[in-house]
Design an enzyme around this catalytic site. Structure first.
Site, PDB file in Angstrom:
ATOM      1  N   GLU A  41       0.832  -1.206   0.000  1.00  0.00           N
ATOM      2  CA  GLU A  41       0.000   0.000   0.000  1.00  0.00           C
ATOM      3  C   GLU A  41       0.866   1.255   0.000  1.00  0.00           C
ATOM      4  OE1 GLU A  41      -3.225   0.516  -0.480  1.00  0.00           O
ATOM      5  OE2 GLU A  41      -3.138  -1.638  -0.918  1.00  0.00           O
ATOM      6  N   SER A 128      19.396  -8.308  -8.548  1.00  0.00           N
ATOM      7  CA  SER A 128      18.239  -8.319  -9.448  1.00  0.00           C
ATOM      8  C   SER A 128      18.392  -9.327 -10.574  1.00  0.00           C
ATOM      9  CB  SER A 128      18.048  -6.947 -10.095  1.00  0.00           C
ATOM     10  OG  SER A 128      17.726  -6.000  -9.130  1.00  0.00           O
ATOM     11  N   HIS A 264       2.959 -10.284  -8.816  1.00  0.00           N
ATOM     12  CA  HIS A 264       4.407 -10.502  -8.830  1.00  0.00           C
ATOM     13  C   HIS A 264       5.115  -9.409  -8.035  1.00  0.00           C
ATOM     14  CE1 HIS A 264       8.474 -11.206 -10.234  1.00  0.00           C
ATOM     15  NE2 HIS A 264       8.516  -9.968 -10.679  1.00  0.00           N
ATOM     16  N   SER A 265       4.754  -8.166  -8.317  1.00  0.00           N
ATOM     17  CA  SER A 265       5.352  -7.033  -7.613  1.00  0.00           C
ATOM     18  C   SER A 265       4.378  -5.882  -7.735  1.00  0.00           C
ATOM     19  CB  SER A 265       6.676  -6.639  -8.262  1.00  0.00           C
ATOM     20  OG  SER A 265       6.425  -6.034  -9.521  1.00  0.00           O
TER      21      SER A 265
HETATM   22  C1  LIG Z   1      18.366 -12.361 -15.776  1.00  0.00           C
HETATM   23  C2  LIG Z   1      17.004 -11.801 -15.552  1.00  0.00           C
HETATM   24  N1  LIG Z   1      16.042 -12.006 -16.483  1.00  0.00           N
HETATM   25  C3  LIG Z   1      14.809 -11.495 -16.301  1.00  0.00           C
HETATM   26  C4  LIG Z   1      14.511 -10.759 -15.187  1.00  0.00           C
HETATM   27  C5  LIG Z   1      13.118 -10.146 -15.021  1.00  0.00           C
HETATM   28  N2  LIG Z   1      12.353 -10.887 -14.006  1.00  0.00           N
HETATM   29  C6  LIG Z   1      12.311 -10.473 -12.742  1.00  0.00           C
HETATM   30  S1  LIG Z   1      11.457 -11.492 -11.749  1.00  0.00           S
HETATM   31  C7  LIG Z   1      11.077 -12.538 -13.015  1.00  0.00           C
HETATM   32  C8  LIG Z   1      10.260 -13.784 -12.755  1.00  0.00           C
HETATM   33  C9  LIG Z   1      10.953 -14.759 -11.860  1.00  0.00           C
HETATM   34  O1  LIG Z   1      10.090 -15.811 -11.518  1.00  0.00           O
HETATM   35  P1  LIG Z   1      10.452 -16.932 -10.452  1.00  0.00           P
HETATM   36  O2  LIG Z   1      11.903 -17.265 -10.521  1.00  0.00           O
HETATM   37  O3  LIG Z   1       9.508 -18.060 -10.617  1.00  0.00           O
HETATM   38  O4  LIG Z   1      10.262 -16.258  -9.021  1.00  0.00           O
HETATM   39  P2  LIG Z   1       8.971 -15.637  -8.369  1.00  0.00           P
HETATM   40  O5  LIG Z   1       8.885 -14.217  -8.848  1.00  0.00           O
HETATM   41  O6  LIG Z   1       7.802 -16.454  -8.786  1.00  0.00           O
HETATM   42  O7  LIG Z   1       9.201 -15.665  -6.900  1.00  0.00           O
HETATM   43  C10 LIG Z   1      11.625 -12.057 -14.208  1.00  0.00           C
HETATM   44  C11 LIG Z   1      11.465 -12.711 -15.514  1.00  0.00           C
HETATM   45  C12 LIG Z   1      15.549 -10.558 -14.252  1.00  0.00           C
HETATM   46  N3  LIG Z   1      15.368  -9.858 -13.120  1.00  0.00           N
HETATM   47  N4  LIG Z   1      16.763 -11.093 -14.433  1.00  0.00           N
END
Ligand SMILES: Cc1ncc(C[n+]2csc(CCOP(=O)(O)OP(=O)(O)O)c2C)c(N)n1
Lengths: 379, 383
Positions: A41, A128, A264-265
Site C-alpha cells: 500500500e 536483481s 508478482h510485484s
Molecule cells: C536475468 C534476468 N532475467 C529477467 C529478469 C526479469 N524478471 C524479474 S522477476 C522474473 C520472474 C521470476 O520468476 P520466479 O523465478 O519463478 O520467481 P517468483 O517471482 O515467482 O518468486 C523475471 C522474468 C531478471 N530480473 N533477471
C-alpha cells in the site's frame, strides 16, 4: 499435516520443536504477511518506488530458515523476507532498506527488497539478475568445505540458496547444480515453486516434472515438499542439511510447492492472467500456510481468535511505527556515491568527489544535501 | 549532475601533478624486437645477460611462476577452469600446479562457464581468493553477467560489506587462424565497468608482476593475456624473478623513449609498435616514444599526457574493434587533458570493424601490423 491440519504421524517430527518455537514461527509468518500488505500500500501511496510481497510462501521461508544454522551462508532471490526475519532481521532493518535511509547497510544503493544482510544474518546482498545467486551458493559452499578441511574443530556449515521455478530456467541454475554435484559442495538448493514467473505459469516454464525431476539428472538427491505445510518444510530442510554435510559434503535439491497469492510485484496486475477463483482457492485453511498453522495451533489450544486479533493489531502498529521512524531518518552520507566501487577510493573518484563538493558549495540552493547525513560535510 | 561524473578538462589543467617519466630501457634490450612478427612462429626474441642475473622467460613461464608463488603464499588462493588441472591448462599455463598443490587448489571444472564463474565469485564473496581461468575470453561471454553484475558490483551494492577478491584470466584478443569466435579483443568491454580493474600484460615481467598484483588485489581484476605472447621469451630481471615482485596497477611503462611521436599501445601491439619504432629510427631518424599501458583500468593518463607534452603527437595502437574502444577512450581523454599540446590530430590504429575473418590474407588485413604502424606514423609525421 493432513488437509485439516493435524499432524498424521507425530513420530516423524523432530524432538526439538517446542511450542514456543512454533508460536514464534507463526508470529514471523504473520509479520511478513502484514509488513507486505502495508508496504504494498505504501508503494501505491508513493512512499517507495517498488515492493514485492510473499503471500502464500511464508511457510517456505520461515520453516526452511528455522532449520538452518545461524552460521550457514544464504543467497536469496528477492521474495525471501521471511528468511531474513527468521534469521534475525528486525522491522527496523527492513524499513531502513525500503526507505534507503542511513541505517541501511546497503547505503541506499539498491532498489527496495534487495536487502544486504551478510553481516547481520549471513545472507548475501540480494541481486536483481535472476539466477546469479545459485552458483554463488555453490561457491560459498566450496569455501565452507575448504574451511572445514583446514580446521576440523569448527562446526561444519552449509550454504543454502533460494530461487523461483522461473529462475531455474536460467543457465546459472544448470551451472550451479552441475558444479555443486561434481565438486561435492555442501549446499541446499531451495526452489520456491509458486506456480508463476510474473505472468508465465509453471506449465509454460517447463515441460518436465517440475524442478525436482532435474535433480536426478545431476546426481543430486532431491525432495519435493508441500510448501504450505511449515512442519514439512522444516523437517525436509533439516534432513537436507544433515545429508548435505555427510561424506565430506554434497548438494541437495528441495522443491517447495506453493502459490504466489499476490501480484508478482507492485509493477504487476495478476488479474490480467489468472482468475480470482483460482487465487481464492489458495487462501483457504487447506492451502494458505498461515491459516494452516493457525488451525494447528488452535487444535493444540495454543492460540485463539482474540490472541490472533491482538497480535495482528500489534504487528500493524509496529510496522507503521517503524516505517514512519525510518522515513524520518536522514539519507546515507553523500560520500556513499563514490565509496565501495573499489576497496579503496580511486584517484579519479576522489577528484570527482572534490569537484562535486566544490560545485555544491558554490551553488548550495541548487542541491538538497541537508537530507543526507552530515549534509555537505558528508561528501 | 552526470556531467560531474566524467573528468572535466578544467580539473586536469589546474591541479594535477604529473609523475616523473621513468628512465628508458637500454638499447640492448630493445634490439630484441627488431624482427617482424610472423603469425604462428614465435621464437626467443631477445638474449640473456647472465652477468646481471637477467634470465629468459616465456610469458607462459612467467604466468606459471606467478600462480605457483601465489598458491604457495596464500592458502586462500585456488585456481579453477576447464582443463586447468590434469591437462595443465589449454595453453599449459597451469603446468605442474595440480601435482604441486593438489586437486583442492587446482580444479578441473565441467564446461559450464557461468557455473564455475559463479562458483568462483561465491567463493570470493565468502573470503577465498579464486583465480578463474577462461580457456579464452571469448568463452567468458557465457558468464559475462556473473563478471559484470555480480563480481564488479557486489561490494558497492552490499554497502561495502562483501568484497570480491577474484582474478579472471585467460587469453584475449588476436589469435591466429581461428576465426571470429576465437579471435577478438574484449578490453573495452571490461575496461568500461566501474568495480573492475583490467590489466593487459605484454612482456614476461608484465605477466608475472600484474598477475601477482591481481591475485593480491582485494577487488575483482580481469587479466587479459594474449595467446600469441605465451610462447614469446623476454628478459626477466633478477628483481622480477623474486616471489615478492608485483607491478602496481595504473602505471604505464615507457618501453622506448623518444621525442618525436608518442605511441600508446597495449598487449601484443606493444611488440609490434617497438619494431615499427626501430624501423622509423633506421629509415628516418625519428625517435618514437612507445608507452605500454599495462593496465587499462585504472589508466595511467599522467604518463600519456606527459609524453604528449614532449612529443606533441599521439598515435594509439590496439587490436580491438574501432568503435567505442580503448583507443577511442584515450583519444577522448587526450582532447580533454592535452589538446593544447598537440601539433597534429591524435590518431589511432585499431582492428577492423568486422568479425575476424579466417582466411589468412583477410585476417592479416583486419589487425594492426608492424608495416601499417610504421606507414601510419610516417604519415602522421609527414615524412
Ligand atoms: C536475468 C534476468 N532475467 C529477467 C529478469 C526479469 N524478471 C524479474 S522477476 C522474473 C520472474 C521470476 O520468476 P520466479 O523465478 O519463478 O520467481 P517468483 O517471482 O515467482 O518468486 C523475471 C522474468 C531478471 N530480473 N533477471
Amino acid at each position: 499435516m493432513s488437509s485439516n491440519n493435524v499432524i498424521q504421524d507425530e513420530s516423524q517430527l523432530s524432538a526439538d520443536i517446542p511450542n514456543e518455537q512454533v508460536l514464534k514461527w507463526y508470529q514471523n509468518m504473520l509479520t511478513v504477511n502484514i509488513m507486505d500488505s502495508i508496504m504494498f500500500e505504501a508503494q501505491r501511496h508513493g512512499r517507495l518506488s517498488f515492493y514485492m510481497v510473499s503471500a502464500g510462501e511464508e511457510a517456505v521461508m520461515v520453516g526452511s530458515a528455522a532449520a538452518l544454522a545461524a552460521k550457514d551462508v544464504i543467497t536469496c532471490q528477492y521474495r525471501e523476507h521471511g528468511v531474513f526475519l527468521q534469521r534475525g532481521f528486525e522491522l527496523k532493518d527492513f524499513m531502513s532498506q525500503l526507505t534507503s535511509n542511513c541505517n541501511d547497510p546497503g547505503k541506499g544503493r539498491n532498489m527496495p527488497v534487495h536487502y544486504s544482510g551478510k553481516d547481520k544474518v549471513g545472507v548475501h546482498a540480494v541481486a536483481s539478475t535472476l539466477g546469479t545467486q545459485i552458483p554463488h551458493a555453490t561457491g560459498a559452499a566450496y569455501a565452507l568445505k575448504m574451511e572445514a578441511l583446514e580446521d576440523s574443530t569448527k562446526e561444519p556449515r552449509v550454504a543454502a540458496c533460494y530461487f523461483g521455478e522461473g529462475a531455474a530456467s536460467e543457465g546459472d541454475f544448470h551451472g550451479a547444480l552441475n558444479m555443486a554435484a561434481t565438486q561435492q559442495c555442501p549446499v541446499i538448493f531451495i526452489c520456491r515453486n509458486n506456480g508463476f514467473a510474473i505472468s508465465t505459469p509453471a506449465s509454460e516454464q517447463y515441460r518436465g516434472d517440475g524442478i525436482a525431476s532435474r535433480g536426478s539428472g545431476y546426481g543430486i538427491e532431491t525432495l519435493r515438499v508441500d510448501g504450505t505445510d511449515i512442519f514439512a518444510v522444516y523437517e525436509a530442510t533439516k534432513a537436507a542439511r544433515r545429508k548435505a554435510l555427510e561424506d565430506g559434503g554434497r548438494p541437495i535439491l528441495l522443491e517447495f510447492m506453493s502459490y504466489r497469492i499476490s501480484h508478482h510485484s507492485t509493477s504487476d496486475d495478476s488479474s490480467a492472467y489468472r482468475s480470482s477463483e483460482e487465487v481464492a482457492q489458495w487462501k483457504t485453511p487447506t492451502n494458505d500456510p498461515i491459516a494452516r498453522l493457525r488451525q494447528w495451533l488452535e487444535h493444540k489450544q495454543l492460540w485463539s481468535e482474540s490472541k490472533d486479533n491482538e497480535t495482528r493489531t500489534q504487528i500493524r502498529k509496529d510496522v507503521i511505527q517503524e516505517l514512519k521512524l525510518a522515513e524520518r531518518e536522514k539519507k546515507p552520507a553523500l560520500s556513499a556515491i563514490f565509496s565501495d566501487v573499489y576497496a579503496d577510493l580511486t584517484e579519479e573518484a576522489e577528484a570527482q568527489r572534490q569537484e562535486l563538493k566544490r560545485i555544491m558549495s558554490k551553488y548550495p540552493q541548487e542541491y538538497d544535501f541537508h537530507q543526507h547525513v552530515g549534509g555537505l560535510g558528508g561528501l | 549532475m552526470s556531467r560531474l561524473l566524467r573528468p572535466a578538462a578544467r580539473l586536469a589543467a589546474s591541479t594535477r601533478a604529473f609523475a616523473k617519466v621513468p628512465a628508458a630501457p637500454s638499447f640492448a634490450q630493445r634490439a630484441a624486437f627488431a624482427r617482424p612478427v610472423v603469425f604462428g612462429s614465435f621464437q626467443c626474441r631477445s638474449y640473456a645477460d647472465n652477468a646481471s642475473g637477467v634470465k629468459e622467460y616465456t610469458v607462459r613461464d612467467a604466468l606459471n611462476e606467478a600462480l605457483a608463488e601465489e598458491l604457495e603464499a596464500n592458502e586462500k588462493v585456488f585456481i579453477l577452469g576447464e582443463e586447468v588441472a590434469q591437462y595443465n591448462g589449454a595453453y599449459k599455463v597451469t603446468k605442474g600446479l595440480l601435482d604441486r598443490f593438489g586437486e583442492k587448489r587446482v580444479i578441473d571444472t565441467p564446461i559450464t562457464e557461468s557455473g564455475f564463474t559463479g562458483l568462483a565469485i561465491g567463493a570470493a564473496l565468502s573470503g577465498l581468493h579464486p583465480v578463474c581461468e577462461f580457456m579464452t575470453f571469448n568463452f567468458a561471454m557465457q558468464s559475462i553477467d556473473q563478471v559484470i553484475n555480480s563480481a564488479a558490483k557486489t561490494l558497492y551494492m552490499s554497502g561495502g560489506i562483501q568484497p570480491c577478491n577474484i582474478t579472471f584470466r585467460g587469453p584475449n584478443g588476436f589469435a591466429s587462424g581461428v576465426g571470429a569466435q576465437h579471435s577478438q579483443d574484449f578490453s573495452a568491454w571490461y575496461g568500461s565497468i566501474p568495480g573492475l580493474k583490467v590489466v593487459t600484460p605484454w612482456s614476461a615481467e608484465d605477466a608475472k608482476g600484474l598477475l601477482k598484483a591481481a591475485i593480491r588485489d582485494p577487488n575483482p581484476v580481469v587479466v587479459l593475456e594474449n595467446e600469441l605472447l605465451y610462447g614469446q621469451s623476454f628478459p626477466m630481471s633478477e628483481a622480477a624473478q623474486k616471489s615478492d615482485f608485483v607491478i602496481p596497477f595504473g602505471k604505464a611503462k615507457i618501453e622506448r623513449s623518444g621525442k618525436d611521436l608518442t605511441i600508446v599501445t597495449l598487449s601484443r601491439c606493444v611488440g609490434q609498435s617497438l619494431t615499427a619504432a626501430e624501423n622509423l629510427k633506421k629509415k628516418h631518424g625519428i625517435d618514437v616514444e612507445v608507452i605500454n599501458l599495462r593496465s587499462i583500468k585504472p589508466l595511467d593518463l599522467e604518463t600519456i599526457v606527459q609524453s604528449i607534452k614532449k612529443t606533441h603527437r599521439l598515435l594509439v595502437v590496439e587490436s580491438g574493434f574501432p568503435a567505442y574502444g580503448v583507443s577511442s577512450e584515450i583519444l577522448a581523454l587526450t582532447m580533454e587533458y592535452a589538446f593544447d599540446f598537440l601539433d597534429a590530430p591524435a590518431q589511432r590504429i585499431t582492428g577492423a570493424d568486422v568479425p575476424t575473418p579466417y582466411a589468412q590474407g583477410l585476417e592479416e588485413m583486419s589487425f594492426p601490423t608492424e608495416q601499417l604502424i610504421e606507414d601510419y606514423a610516417a604519415k602522421l609525421l609527414r615524412l
